[in-house]
Design an enzyme around this catalytic site. Structure first.
Site, PDB file in Angstrom:
ATOM      1  CE1 TYR A  15      27.435  44.229  26.266  1.00 20.06           C
ATOM      2  CE2 TYR A  15      25.641  45.501  25.319  1.00 20.06           C
ATOM      3  CZ  TYR A  15      26.925  45.422  25.802  1.00 20.06           C
ATOM      4  OH  TYR A  15      27.711  46.545  25.821  1.00 20.06           O
TER       5      TYR A  15
ATOM      6  CG  HIS B 122      34.866  42.895  28.986  1.00 20.91           C
ATOM      7  ND1 HIS B 122      34.252  43.917  29.671  1.00 20.91           N
ATOM      8  CD2 HIS B 122      36.173  42.913  29.343  1.00 20.91           C
ATOM      9  CE1 HIS B 122      35.164  44.532  30.412  1.00 20.91           C
ATOM     10  NE2 HIS B 122      36.326  43.939  30.231  1.00 20.91           N
TER      11      HIS B 122
END
Length: 145
Positions: free
Chosen positions: A24, A102
């Site tokens: 991430y 995302h």
């Protein structure tokens, strides 16, 4: 052109910067939100942010978006992407165009992450660009929605 954008981040995205940085990245949610607000402001638009780890709170905020005159929603629903028909129903009910974002490439991850209940009703889906997916979605919203 969208003048009023709502940026929603779902469960666990409050942990950005410390949560699995290899997947991430190292940017925090505050970094992403601050950049998004600045991006919209430069374009003469308003962008409000919302994050919750609770599905019902996110649904309530989507309902409120209609009353607030939101023109477009940029949403990273996190894990709710793959589980929440109620979230899909809320987005469908308010009929505000939205872009699903995302950070990771969900299609290159576990099989359960490769299905989204939201994608079929989204204007577009951005995945795998890291935090750069957010400005791309906001830019599209500013120009097209």
């Amino acid at each position: 052109m969208a003048k009023n954008i709502l940026l929603i981040n779902g469960p666990n995205l409050n942990l950005l910067g410390t949560r699995e940085p290899g997947v991430y990245g190292s940017e925090t949610l505050s970094d992403i939100e601050d950049a998004a607000v600045a991006q919209a402001s430069v374009a003469g638009a308003r962008l409000n942010t919302f994050q919750s780890n609770h599905e019902g709170a996110i649904i309530d905020r989507i309902h409120l978006a209609k009353k607030d005159g939101v023109d477009a929603i940029v949403i990273n629903p996190g894990g709710l992407t793959h589980t929440s028909i109620a979230l899909r129903d809320a987005l469908s009910a308010v009929a505000i165009p939205f872009i699903e974002v995302h950070i990771s490439n969900v299609h290159g991850r576990e099989a359960f992450r490769q299905h989204s209940y939201l994608s079929a009703i989204a204007v577009g889906v951005i995945c795998g660009l890291g935090s750069e997916g957010y400005p791309a979605a906001i830019d599209f919203s500013l120009k097209r929605l």
